[in-house]
Design a protein around this motif. Structure first.
Motif, PDB file in Angstrom:
ATOM      1  N   ASN A  49      64.028  53.310  42.571  1.00  0.00           N
ATOM      2  CA  ASN A  49      63.996  54.626  43.226  1.00  0.00           C
ATOM      3  C   ASN A  49      65.238  54.891  44.082  1.00  0.00           C
ATOM      4  O   ASN A  49      65.819  55.976  44.013  1.00  0.00           O
ATOM      5  N   ASP A  50      65.641  53.902  44.876  1.00  0.00           N
ATOM      6  CA  ASP A  50      66.743  54.156  45.807  1.00  0.00           C
ATOM      7  C   ASP A  50      68.080  54.321  45.079  1.00  0.00           C
ATOM      8  O   ASP A  50      68.865  55.205  45.405  1.00  0.00           O
ATOM      9  N   ALA A  67      55.608  56.398  41.947  1.00  0.00           N
ATOM     10  CA  ALA A  67      54.710  55.428  42.590  1.00  0.00           C
ATOM     11  C   ALA A  67      55.348  54.855  43.848  1.00  0.00           C
ATOM     12  O   ALA A  67      55.074  53.714  44.215  1.00  0.00           O
ATOM     13  N   GLY A  68      56.187  55.640  44.507  1.00  0.00           N
ATOM     14  CA  GLY A  68      56.931  55.126  45.652  1.00  0.00           C
ATOM     15  C   GLY A  68      56.318  55.482  46.989  1.00  0.00           C
ATOM     16  O   GLY A  68      55.138  55.838  47.103  1.00  0.00           O
ATOM     17  N   SER A  69      57.154  55.384  48.013  1.00  0.00           N
ATOM     18  CA  SER A  69      56.731  55.602  49.396  1.00  0.00           C
ATOM     19  C   SER A  69      56.944  57.068  49.794  1.00  0.00           C
ATOM     20  O   SER A  69      57.645  57.812  49.106  1.00  0.00           O
ATOM     21  N   PRO A  70      56.354  57.482  50.933  1.00  0.00           N
ATOM     22  CA  PRO A  70      56.616  58.845  51.428  1.00  0.00           C
ATOM     23  C   PRO A  70      58.113  59.087  51.650  1.00  0.00           C
ATOM     24  O   PRO A  70      58.604  60.185  51.361  1.00  0.00           O
ATOM     25  N   GLN A 124      60.666  57.696  50.005  1.00  0.00           N
ATOM     26  CA  GLN A 124      61.323  57.878  48.698  1.00  0.00           C
ATOM     27  C   GLN A 124      60.989  59.250  48.117  1.00  0.00           C
ATOM     28  O   GLN A 124      61.834  59.920  47.533  1.00  0.00           O
ATOM     29  N   ALA A 125      59.745  59.679  48.307  1.00  0.00           N
ATOM     30  CA  ALA A 125      59.341  61.007  47.826  1.00  0.00           C
ATOM     31  C   ALA A 125      60.206  62.078  48.490  1.00  0.00           C
ATOM     32  O   ALA A 125      60.712  62.998  47.826  1.00  0.00           O
ATOM     33  N   ARG A 126      60.384  61.949  49.791  1.00  0.00           N
ATOM     34  CA  ARG A 126      61.169  62.928  50.557  1.00  0.00           C
ATOM     35  C   ARG A 126      62.594  63.038  50.015  1.00  0.00           C
ATOM     36  O   ARG A 126      63.139  64.118  49.845  1.00  0.00           O
TER      37      ARG A 126
END
Ligand code: ZN
Length: 254
Positions: A132-133, A154-157, A159-161
């Motif tokens: 993701n990053d 399926a990532g973190s808040p 990463q979503a942002r």
């Protein structure tokens, strides 16, 4: 009305009962289907499905099949996009961090497709597993004008942002239905109403309680119910928001 924003209904898994799969989906209110490309060899099947009124298609080279792709396939992709102006996005393309040995080849093929999407102002459908990053960083450098979909997010808040800030939306599917996916649930809850679409990734990504089974588009209805629960909204609201977002992203005429 629901849209399955990412499903591989061209796969041989559906050869025996494809029409029944569409019918079962419709019985659950799933009325439109986005089918992405995976390998050049399969594009004709994808394009054939795109002839249906209830299907729109993307063309691309999926990282899972990296050994099958050749540089000539990237040229063929440009030609196929030229001759099929109804194709709504480039994809499925991306990076799968589970296959480290093909990392260089994956980036080469992914990067070329991002540049093709940028030149044509098409959205891009991205498969992004354990990357993701790095993918977000590359998207920030490229500034794609039409954004795209981070499918099966399926990532973190956080990463979503990052992806939302880059003009992307997130695809929510089977992963959301698992109780243990607490971090993902936090991300889903944090999304704006216009920040996500619903998908199955059929035949893959089975829902909780259905591991090992073939997934199919009718299950978007269950994904909708779970997303509604997590977001503390009604299923009707989630259906309306996700459908509006899929229409906007892919400029659908449905
Ligand atoms: Zn997929």
């Amino acid at each position: 009305m629901l849209i399955d924003a990412h499903c591989h209904l061209d796969f041989p898994d559906f050869d025996a009962d494809r029409e029944a799969v569409f019918e079962r989906a419709k019985a659950e209110g799933v009325r439109h289907f986005l089918v992405p490309g995976t390998t050049r060899k399969r594009w004709p099947e994808v394009l054939a499905l795109g002839e249906r009124d209830d299907v729109d298609v993307c063309l691309g080279l999926h990282p899972y099949f990296i050994d099958e792709h050749r540089d000539a396939d990237l040229e063929a992709l440009e030609e196929a996009l030229d001759t099929n102006p109804g194709v709504v996005a480039v994809g499925e393309c991306g990076i799968d961090g589970r296959f480290e040995e093909s990392w260089d080849a994956q980036w080469h093929t992914f990067d070329a497709q991002l540049r093709i999407a940028k030149a044509r102002q098409l959205p891009v459908v991205i498969h992004c597993v354990q990357a993701n990053d790095k993918v977000a960083k590359r998207l920030r450098q490229l500034e794609l004008p039409a954004g795209g979909l981070i499918h099966a997010f399926a990532g973190s808040p956080e990463q979503a942002r990052k992806f939302l800030d880059l003009g992307f939306v997130l695809g929510l599917g089977g992963a959301v239905t698992f109780d243990r996916a607490k971090r993902l649930h936090r991300a889903v809850k944090s999304l704006p109403d216009d920040g996500y679409v619903l998908e199955t990734d059929s035949p893959d990504m089975p829902l909780a309680g259905h591991q090992g089974e073939r997934n199919e588009s009718a299950n978007v209805a269950q994904v909708c119910r779970v997303v509604a629960e997590v977001r503390e909204q009604s299923p009707e609201q989630v259906a309306a928001d996700s459908t509006a977002t899929a229409r906007r992203l892919f400029q659908l005429l449905v």
